[in-house]
Design an enzyme around this catalytic site. Structure first.
Site, PDB file in Angstrom:
ATOM      1  N   GLY A  13     -36.362   7.254 -69.837  1.00 17.38           N
ATOM      2  CA  GLY A  13     -35.663   6.327 -70.741  1.00 17.38           C
ATOM      3  C   GLY A  13     -36.304   4.945 -70.768  1.00 17.38           C
ATOM      4  O   GLY A  13     -37.410   4.751 -70.239  1.00 17.38           O
ATOM      5  N   PHE A 148     -16.295  -6.896 -72.746  1.00 18.86           N
ATOM      6  CA  PHE A 148     -15.427  -6.415 -73.826  1.00 18.86           C
ATOM      7  C   PHE A 148     -16.006  -5.105 -74.370  1.00 18.86           C
ATOM      8  O   PHE A 148     -17.193  -5.033 -74.680  1.00 18.86           O
ATOM      9  CB  PHE A 148     -15.401  -7.473 -74.939  1.00 18.86           C
ATOM     10  CG  PHE A 148     -14.433  -7.186 -76.050  1.00 18.86           C
ATOM     11  CD1 PHE A 148     -13.198  -7.807 -76.099  1.00 18.86           C
ATOM     12  CD2 PHE A 148     -14.779  -6.305 -77.067  1.00 18.86           C
ATOM     13  CE1 PHE A 148     -12.314  -7.539 -77.141  1.00 18.86           C
ATOM     14  CE2 PHE A 148     -13.904  -6.030 -78.103  1.00 18.86           C
ATOM     15  CZ  PHE A 148     -12.666  -6.645 -78.143  1.00 18.86           C
ATOM     16  N   TYR A 153     -17.829   1.557 -68.541  1.00 17.40           N
ATOM     17  CA  TYR A 153     -19.175   1.222 -68.045  1.00 17.40           C
ATOM     18  C   TYR A 153     -19.105   0.144 -66.958  1.00 17.40           C
ATOM     19  O   TYR A 153     -19.761   0.252 -65.909  1.00 17.40           O
ATOM     20  CB  TYR A 153     -20.007   0.755 -69.234  1.00 17.40           C
ATOM     21  CG  TYR A 153     -21.471   0.499 -68.983  1.00 17.40           C
ATOM     22  CD1 TYR A 153     -22.412   1.518 -69.099  1.00 17.40           C
ATOM     23  CD2 TYR A 153     -21.944  -0.785 -68.702  1.00 17.40           C
ATOM     24  CE1 TYR A 153     -23.779   1.272 -68.917  1.00 17.40           C
ATOM     25  CE2 TYR A 153     -23.290  -1.036 -68.511  1.00 17.40           C
ATOM     26  CZ  TYR A 153     -24.206  -0.005 -68.624  1.00 17.40           C
ATOM     27  OH  TYR A 153     -25.549  -0.262 -68.449  1.00 17.40           O
TER      28      TYR A 153
HETATM   29  N1  CAA Z   1     -14.301 -11.045 -76.564  1.00 14.68           N
HETATM   30  C1  CAA Z   1     -13.080 -11.139 -77.140  1.00 14.68           C
HETATM   31  N2  CAA Z   1     -12.752 -10.557 -78.309  1.00 14.68           N
HETATM   32  C2  CAA Z   1     -13.707  -9.828 -78.912  1.00 14.68           C
HETATM   33  C3  CAA Z   1     -14.997  -9.699 -78.387  1.00 14.68           C
HETATM   34  C4  CAA Z   1     -15.283 -10.352 -77.160  1.00 14.68           C
HETATM   35  N3  CAA Z   1     -16.492 -10.266 -76.566  1.00 14.68           N
HETATM   36  N4  CAA Z   1     -15.712  -8.911 -79.191  1.00 14.68           N
HETATM   37  C5  CAA Z   1     -14.892  -8.566 -80.211  1.00 14.68           C
HETATM   38  N5  CAA Z   1     -13.688  -9.132 -80.049  1.00 14.68           N
HETATM   39  C6  CAA Z   1     -12.535  -9.011 -80.924  1.00 14.68           C
HETATM   40  C7  CAA Z   1     -12.936  -9.049 -82.390  1.00 14.68           C
HETATM   41  O1  CAA Z   1     -12.995 -10.398 -82.814  1.00 14.68           O
HETATM   42  C8  CAA Z   1     -11.831  -8.254 -83.030  1.00 14.68           C
HETATM   43  O2  CAA Z   1     -10.671  -9.077 -83.113  1.00 14.68           O
HETATM   44  P1  CAA Z   1      -9.548  -8.807 -84.250  1.00 14.68           P
HETATM   45  O3  CAA Z   1      -9.065  -7.388 -84.048  1.00 14.68           O
HETATM   46  O4  CAA Z   1      -8.536  -9.850 -83.944  1.00 14.68           O
HETATM   47  O5  CAA Z   1     -10.279  -9.014 -85.553  1.00 14.68           O
HETATM   48  C9  CAA Z   1     -11.518  -7.173 -82.020  1.00 14.68           C
HETATM   49  O6  CAA Z   1     -11.960  -7.690 -80.752  1.00 14.68           O
HETATM   50  C10 CAA Z   1     -12.232  -5.862 -82.306  1.00 14.68           C
HETATM   51  O7  CAA Z   1     -13.641  -6.133 -82.309  1.00 14.68           O
HETATM   52  P2  CAA Z   1     -14.682  -5.236 -83.077  1.00 14.68           P
HETATM   53  O8  CAA Z   1     -14.445  -5.322 -84.545  1.00 14.68           O
HETATM   54  O9  CAA Z   1     -16.063  -5.514 -82.571  1.00 14.68           O
HETATM   55  O10 CAA Z   1     -14.199  -3.757 -82.618  1.00 14.68           O
HETATM   56  P3  CAA Z   1     -14.926  -2.422 -82.838  1.00 14.68           P
HETATM   57  O11 CAA Z   1     -13.964  -1.356 -82.440  1.00 14.68           O
HETATM   58  O12 CAA Z   1     -15.594  -2.352 -84.162  1.00 14.68           O
HETATM   59  O13 CAA Z   1     -16.125  -2.491 -81.789  1.00 14.68           O
HETATM   60  C11 CAA Z   1     -17.171  -2.474 -79.688  1.00 14.68           C
HETATM   61  C12 CAA Z   1     -15.857  -2.560 -80.438  1.00 14.68           C
HETATM   62  C13 CAA Z   1     -17.863  -1.141 -80.001  1.00 14.68           C
HETATM   63  C14 CAA Z   1     -16.869  -2.483 -78.208  1.00 14.68           C
HETATM   64  C15 CAA Z   1     -18.065  -3.631 -80.122  1.00 14.68           C
HETATM   65  O14 CAA Z   1     -17.369  -4.846 -79.951  1.00 14.68           O
HETATM   66  C16 CAA Z   1     -19.354  -3.692 -79.302  1.00 14.68           C
HETATM   67  O15 CAA Z   1     -20.286  -2.945 -79.543  1.00 14.68           O
HETATM   68  N6  CAA Z   1     -19.414  -4.617 -78.332  1.00 14.68           N
HETATM   69  C17 CAA Z   1     -20.609  -4.796 -77.484  1.00 14.68           C
HETATM   70  C18 CAA Z   1     -20.403  -4.020 -76.220  1.00 14.68           C
HETATM   71  C19 CAA Z   1     -21.615  -4.237 -75.362  1.00 14.68           C
HETATM   72  O16 CAA Z   1     -22.026  -5.347 -75.061  1.00 14.68           O
HETATM   73  N7  CAA Z   1     -22.209  -3.120 -74.907  1.00 14.68           N
HETATM   74  C20 CAA Z   1     -23.387  -3.227 -74.091  1.00 14.68           C
HETATM   75  C21 CAA Z   1     -24.242  -2.039 -74.380  1.00 14.68           C
HETATM   76  S1  CAA Z   1     -25.837  -2.213 -73.629  1.00 14.68           S
HETATM   77  C22 CAA Z   1     -25.561  -1.954 -72.022  1.00 14.68           C
HETATM   78  O17 CAA Z   1     -24.509  -1.580 -71.583  1.00 14.68           O
HETATM   79  C23 CAA Z   1     -26.724  -2.224 -71.110  1.00 14.68           C
HETATM   80  C24 CAA Z   1     -26.336  -3.194 -70.095  1.00 14.68           C
HETATM   81  O18 CAA Z   1     -26.135  -2.832 -68.967  1.00 14.68           O
HETATM   82  C25 CAA Z   1     -26.257  -4.629 -70.436  1.00 14.68           C
END
Ligand code: CAA
Length: 246
Positions: A13, A148, A153
């Protein structure tokens, strides 16, 4: 000195590949653990073309039996037991907790945390017998700070840090070190899956001003895997561009 044998789970990966190459650059005999045979064979050929002779081994890290089997097959093909283990295999199944189903929870816990038990358990026996070992667990900034959308994870990755500290105490007097590396957002296919607008928001939280490169994790693994790193155990090395300072 004999050539050390290293096993990197999730070795084909994004971060895993960089770790394999960095360890091979040190003259180690490297085995990349894989789950997808077709991808692994193509990956191995790619590395061969670049001058790297890396062994590949199928292993399902969610199964203790599969890990035991892999460890005995590696002994045959590498001609010795694993002395450096990098528990790197991991997946994401992101989603807000109120919508998270049991499969999203358990697949991440078993691949990212049960795997540490399953893979380390058969390897540590040989390390104890040899009086030498380096175990490096790849956690995440999101295990340190929570994230969030990643209750599953973050739980698994935080668990890895506890696993490291407890096992380090049990093996310290036997020549075996156990450490964690917690990468931040590294440019890999896993991070590329995050929506571009969310990636942009994340980048703004990183003081260094960019995401990391896989090779930046590979170099840290080499450091912890080295003979000279015997006094470092139970530690957690954060490599996240300053995004989180614990
Ligand atoms: N803090 C607080 N509120 C948040 C937020 C945050 N960080 N992110 C989103 N919100 C809020 C939004 O504003 C929204 O509010 P409302 O309902 O009041 O409008 C609500 O939460 C829903 O947010 P989304 O529209 O983004 O929700 P979704 O269901 O479409 O997506 C999610 C959710 C898939 C988790 C998306 O937010 C996402 O992809 N987040 C990133 C997650 C992330 O960082 N993953 C890391 C992957 S890489 C990895 O894991 C490697 C590593 O080790 C670093």
């Amino acid at each position: 000195m004999t050539q050390r044998i290293a096993l990197v789970t999730g070795g084909t990966g994004g971060i895993g590949s960089a770790i394999c190459l960095a360890l091979a650059d040190q003259g180690m005999k490297v085995v990349a653990g894989y789950s997808n045979e077709e991808k692994a064979k193509a990956w191995q050929e790619e590395q061969k073309a670049a001058g790297y002779d890396i062994l590949i081994q199928h292993v399902d890290v969610t199964s203790l039996e599969s890990c035991q089997q892999a460890v005995s097959e590696i002994k045959e093909k590498a001609g010795g037991s694993v002395e450096v283990l990098v528990n790197n295999a991991g997946i994401t199944r992101d989603g807000v907790f109120k919508k998270m189903d049991a499969a999203q929870w358990s697949s991440v816990i078993s691949t990212n945390l049960d795997s540490a038990f399953n893979m380390t358990r058969p390897v540590v026996e040989d390390m104890l017998a040899a009086g030498f070992g380096r175990i490096i667990n790849i956690s995440s900034v999101n295990g340190e700070k929570g994230q969030f959308g990643q209750v599953n994870y973050s739980s698994a990755k935080a668990g890895m840090i506890g696993f490291t500290k407890a096992l380090a105490q049990e093996t310290a007097s036997k020549g075996i070190t156990v450490n964690t590396i917690s990468p931040g957002y590294i440019l890999t296919p896993m991070v590329a899956k995050i929506a571009p607008e969310i990636q942009e928001k994340i980048c703004k939280q990183i003081p260094v001003g960019r995401m990391g490169q896989p090779g930046e994790i590979g170099r840290a693994v080499v450091f912890l895997a080295g003979e000279e790193a015997g006094y470092i155990t139970g530690s957690n090395l954060s490599i996240n561009g300053g995004q989180y300072m614990s």
